[in-house]
Design a protein around this motif. Structure first.
Motif, short mmCIF file in Angstrom:
data_model
loop_
_atom_site.label_atom_id
_atom_site.label_comp_id
_atom_site.label_asym_id
_atom_site.label_seq_id
_atom_site.Cartn_x
_atom_site.Cartn_y
_atom_site.Cartn_z
N PRO A 90 0.83 -1.22 0.00
CA PRO A 90 0.00 0.00 0.00
C PRO A 90 0.86 1.26 0.00
O PRO A 90 1.98 1.27 0.53
CB PRO A 90 -0.78 -0.11 1.33
N THR A 91 0.30 2.33 -0.54
CA THR A 91 1.07 3.56 -0.72
C THR A 91 1.53 4.13 0.62
O THR A 91 2.64 4.64 0.73
CB THR A 91 0.20 4.60 -1.43
N LYS A 92 0.66 4.05 1.61
CA LYS A 92 1.02 4.63 2.91
C LYS A 92 2.29 4.00 3.44
O LYS A 92 3.17 4.66 3.99
CB LYS A 92 -0.13 4.40 3.89
N LEU A 93 2.37 2.66 3.28
CA LEU A 93 3.57 1.97 3.75
C LEU A 93 4.78 2.39 2.94
O LEU A 93 5.87 2.54 3.46
CB LEU A 93 3.37 0.46 3.64
N ALA B 132 9.95 5.00 2.50
CA ALA B 132 10.84 6.00 1.90
C ALA B 132 11.42 6.89 2.99
O ALA B 132 12.63 7.19 3.01
CB ALA B 132 10.06 6.84 0.89
N PHE B 133 10.56 7.28 3.93
CA PHE B 133 11.03 8.15 5.01
C PHE B 133 12.09 7.46 5.85
O PHE B 133 13.13 8.04 6.17
CB PHE B 133 9.84 8.56 5.88
N SER B 134 11.86 6.17 6.19
CA SER B 134 12.84 5.50 7.05
C SER B 134 14.14 5.24 6.30
O SER B 134 15.22 5.35 6.87
CB SER B 134 12.27 4.21 7.63
N ALA C 237 19.73 6.57 5.53
CA ALA C 237 20.79 7.07 4.65
C ALA C 237 21.50 8.26 5.29
O ALA C 237 22.74 8.36 5.26
CB ALA C 237 20.19 7.47 3.30
N THR C 238 20.73 9.15 5.91
CA THR C 238 21.34 10.29 6.59
C THR C 238 22.26 9.82 7.71
O THR C 238 23.36 10.36 7.90
CB THR C 238 20.25 11.19 7.17
N ALA C 239 21.80 8.82 8.44
CA ALA C 239 22.62 8.29 9.53
C ALA C 239 23.93 7.72 8.99
O ALA C 239 25.01 8.00 9.52
CB ALA C 239 21.84 7.21 10.29
N THR D 81 9.99 5.07 12.93
CA THR D 81 9.17 4.99 11.72
C THR D 81 8.92 3.53 11.36
O THR D 81 7.82 3.15 10.96
CB THR D 81 9.86 5.71 10.56
N LEU D 82 9.96 2.72 11.53
CA LEU D 82 9.81 1.29 11.25
C LEU D 82 8.78 0.68 12.20
O LEU D 82 7.96 -0.16 11.79
CB LEU D 82 11.17 0.62 11.44
#
Lengths: 111, 785
Positions: free
Chosen positions: A23-26, A31-33, A38-40, A72-73
């Motif tokens: 589903p798109t929400k997931l 993507a956010f996590s 990646a930032t970490a 987020t996960l």
């Protein structure tokens, strides 16, 4: 080697085929996590290359990103349990609370 | 249609009764937990106990005068002269801030109570909270019944009482509550899988970290539990939500406390949580792709993840090992190493080994401190397996690790106490509910088979509410299960329908007589436990150790108040800037009660400084005088028990001074202080260095002249049961200024110049100059008999 590559390709293709159904929400949460992770990683590599000198700042940045990833996960798992349907506000409330706590805890180290 | 609704209504009513009853019982338990700890106030007075509490009390007083913010910046110049101590950055602030908050709230409410009273009663208050936390924890693990039983046991368990009587204002007073509360929050998060509870876990852990160094026990226990879950294939989103946010937020929380600081992410104590954190992600990734991929691709991908994971883990492990091996203690603090290797402290850190509460406990102390809990706990361990849930596995692991740690250090019996109480409570509640269910079944069988169905239904519902207490997971469906069981029972001919949550096989009641005898035995055991606990609380653990009592032959009580007498003398008769030297045990008390600067205190952060004092005490008078002069010491005091037979005096602690001093200054060698037969003794055969040492002289100065002691021989030491070696001697560099009523504390002034009077007795020798005194002393130094 080529055989391994094939297996990899097969895994990747079947994974992407299965993932499309998510589903798109997931997907947004994923993507956010991934972005947070990646930032970490970026910060970690930077710290390894340049040095950790203001260690508190590194701690704040790195833990903030990893924490965001983890929370987020956690939310994603919760949402996935409900099959990606709009979940109760309670769970998102918990998520927001935890994120707020994380940022308040991390802000102490920005220094 | 009306039937089920009515049943539901009845169930709700039963539940409501149950909740009210539970609340009332819990209230009684709390009152009991607090009041059993008040013996010390009744028998003695409202006074701070022992050593460390005096430091906490002093900082709390500072906080009440200056406020919270100032306390973080508190630099204490009254201790560790001339170094001082950064108190704000080296203390665990939880207890002090808790008491300070309570005091502030009371002030705001216009209750003008002295901060000392708040400090004295903090521990009893928090032991009541601990009983509630234990109830909540066990309620999450197994159910209300187990929760109540555990709370009832922990309320009076002697091990916990020993550290939380009124006046025992030590870190453990709030830390044990915090420990159990963190466990409760963890298990709650584990059971619900809610991020809100995970946030609560963060705050609970923050309080725990702020309260006690024992937080590292939690920091390692949660990873062990998580690892066990992974190994046994119990990975779930609930586990992830309980564990992973805790790792990140918990590390941030720990690093917030100045005394821990960046150690929270750098020291080996905390590494386990990060390792398991990585493992958990790998395990979850495998689980995730299993759902996503077709089986063939999955097996290939799994292989891939495992290979990559193992490689990454090996690399990280190698990095950590190389980093850790570079530091001499392998990245561990000495205190933690002495837990993993019990012989470590005695080999390398005598200052840790010298503390009596760091010794391994004797077997009998398990029985004294845990009593019935030590009997029931193994049964509780077994019951954790039926059924094995994530929560009961946590209790299991907690119990097993706590048993190990309690075997290393007597102080950590305190960590075992909640575990033992929870396990014992679990066993107790299962046994009693089994026996009472048997009774009910027997009664029902007696009532006859007539109208069996209806009768079987009603009691099974009472059982149902009992079972509802047992298993949260099964709790909601308990009524349904009870109904099913009742139907089954009715089919069998009313043989009973008590649905015990953990019995998977057919449930069989024991005969009525056996059940009654069993219940009576349980009741007897519990009442013996309560009797024992109250006795121990009243007689053994209530002594404040700064005021001593002994029973006289006529039944009256003799009070020895020498310590406060001497500290009061110091505060009234010495210069406010005077530096006072003593063995470190009395440092906190001196700063708090006499308000004078001390050289070393119970914080023991600077081994060299303590070794210097130990060296001075172990040196001959002249050498000791030089050392004390170099430290600007004006007064030296020793604690001496030979007059009244007080065994924990400085002569008995002296070998530790020698060992600690010898650890830094090799000229001090322990064998020199021992008698010819290798034993530590003060009589004729005492070691020469001992007789010459300052400690000996300050302790036994004028001792032989103090008159016939209860008809004993001249110079008879009532602790060592021996006539002392050298009875008559003069002091040359020190001057006795005060000796308390029972000679328990003797204060000496360090003279600016050597005492001339000793020389003037023989003016001809005095002319010989500086070396003369030591020459003169030689003949008189030999034993007179």
């Amino acid at each position: 080697m080529a055989q391994h590559l094939d297996t990899l390709k097969e895994i990747a293709s079947s994974f992407s085929a299965a993932y499309v159904k998510t589903p798109t929400k997931l997907k947004i949460l994923d993507a956010f996590s991934v972005c947070a992770l990646a930032t970490a990683v970026l910060q970690f590599v930077y710290a390894k290359l340049v040095g950790t000198f203001p260690f508190n700042a590194f701690l704040a940045g790195f833990f903030c990103c990893v924490g965001t990833f983890v929370l987020t996960l956690s939310l994603r798992m919760k949402v996935a349990e409900h099959g990606g349907k709009p979940t109760a506000a309670k769970e998102f409330g918990g998520y927001a609370l935890a994120m707020l706590t994380l940022f308040i805890a991390a802000v102490n180290y920005i220094g | 249609m009306a039937g089920p609704a009515e049943t539901a209504g009845q169930t709700a009513q039963h539940k409501a009764y149950g909740n009210v009853l539970t609340g009332f019982a819990l209230l009684c338990i709390c009152v009991l937990a607090s009041s059993v700890r008040l013996f010390s106030v009744i028998k003695y007075e409202s006074v701070i106990h022992e050593f460390d509490p005096y430091f906490n009390y002093r900082v709390t007083r500072f906080l009440s005068e200056k406020g919270f913010y100032e306390t973080w910046d508190f630099f204490d110049s009254f201790t560790w002269y001339p170094l001082g101590r950064v108190v704000g950055g080296t203390m665990y602030p939880g207890l002090i801030f808790t008491a300070g908050t309570i005091w502030n709230v009371l002030q705001k409410l216009n209750i003008p109570i002295h901060v000392q009273e708040v400090c004295v009663f903090t521990a009893p208050l928090f032991s009541a909270f601990c009983a509630i936390a234990t109830y909540l924890f066990m309620k999450e693990v197994r159910g209300q019944g187990a929760g109540l039983a555990s709370a009832a046991i922990i309320a009076v368990v002697p091990s916990y009482i020993s550290r939380s009587v009124a006046g025992s204002y030590d870190l453990e007073a709030v830390a044990i509550f915090a420990l159990v509360f963190v466990f409760y929050l963890y298990v709650k998060t584990l059971n619900t899988g809610s991020l809100a509870w995970a946030t609560a876990l963060f705050f609970g852990y923050l309080y725990m970290v702020a309260s006690w160094g024992g937080y590292s026990f939690i920091a390692n226990l949660l990873p062990i539990h998580c690892l066990a879950c992974i190994v046994f294939g119990r990975v779930s989103s609930r586990l992830y939500i309980a564990y992973a946010p805790w790792v990140i937020l918990g590390a941030l929380a720990a690093a917030n406390i100045p005394v821990i600081g960046f150690n929270a992410v750098l020291m080996s104590e905390h590494m386990a949580s990060f390792f398991v954190f990585g493992l958990l992600h790998a395990a979850l990734a495998i689980e995730y792709i299993r759902d996503m991929l077709p089986p063939r691709a999955y097996s290939a991908a799994k292989k891939l993840v495992l290979t990559f994971g193992t490689t990454a883990l090996a690399v990280v492990l190698a990095l950590v090992v190389s980093y850790v091996a570079a530091s001499p203690t392998f990245g561990w603090t000495g205190r933690s190493l002495s837990l993993l290797d019990p012989t470590y402290a005695s080999k390398y850190i005598p200052i840790i080994a010298s503390v009596s509460e760091h010794q391994p406990p004797s077997w009998s102390s398990y029985f004294t401190d845990l009593h019935i809990a030590s009997l029931l706990a193994p049964a509780g361990l077994l019951l954790c397996f039926r059924p094995l849930t994530d929560a009961s596995m946590f209790l299991l692991l907690y119990g097993v690790t706590a048993v190990y740690f309690s075997g290393v250090m007597v102080r950590l019996m305190l960590v075992l106490a909640p575990a033992a109480c929870c396990l014992a409570g679990l066993a107790l509640s299962e046994v009693t509910s089994y026996l009472s269910a048997s009774l009910v079944a027997a009664q029902r069988a007696q009532a006859g088979a007539g109208d069996a169905e209806k009768k079987a239904k009603a009691p099974s519902e009472t059982d149902g509410s009992a079972a509802g207490k047992k298993d949260k997971a099964a709790g909601s469906s308990a009524a349904a299960a009870a109904k099913q069981a009742a139907k089954k029972a009715a089919k069998k001919g009313g043989s009973g329908g008590g649905p015990l949550g953990w019995v998977s096989g057919p449930w069989k009641p024991v005969p009525k007589d056996v059940a009654i005898v069993g219940l009576v035995l349980v009741f007897l055991g519990l009442s013996m436990f309560y009797r024992h606990s109250v006795y121990v609380a009243g007689e053994m653990y209530s002594a404040p150790s700064i005021v001593l009592q002994s029973r006289r032959a006529d039944g009256g009580v003799k009070v020895f108040d020498d310590f406060r007498e001497a500290y009061a003398w110091l505060s009234h008769n010495t210069d406010p800037d005077a530096k006072v030297a003593s063995w470190w045990d009395y440092g906190y008390q001196t700063t708090a009660m006499a308000n004078r600067t001390v050289i070393v205190d119970n914080n023991t952060w600077n081994n060299t400084h303590i070794a210097t004092v130990g060296r001075a005490m172990a040196s001959p008078e002249r050498k000791a005088w030089q050392i004390f002069r170099s430290l600007d010491v004006e007064y030296v005091f020793v604690v001496f028990g030979g007059f009244i037979g007080y065994p924990s005096d400085d002569i008995n602690k002296f070998l530790w001074m020698v060992r600690i001093g010898g650890g830094v200054f090799p000229e001090i060698k322990e064998p020199h202080y021992l008698g010819a037969d290798g034993n530590y003794r003060v009589d004729e055969q005492a070691g020469k260095a001992l007789v010459d040492s300052l400690m000996y002289k300050l302790s036994y100065y004028r001792f032989a002249d103090c008159g016939p002691m209860f008809g004993a021989q001249r110079g008879f030491d009532r602790v060592r049961n021996a006539v002392i070696a050298k009875q008559d001697f003069e002091l040359k560099y020190f001057e006795e200024v005060f000796t308390s009523e029972h000679w328990m504390m003797r204060i000496y002034r360090v003279l600016d110049k050597p005492n001339r009077d000793a020389r003037l007795r023989n003016p001809r020798r005095a002319k010989l100059g500086r070396r003369a005194p030591s020459k003169r002393r030689q003949p008189s130094g030999a034993p007179s008999k």
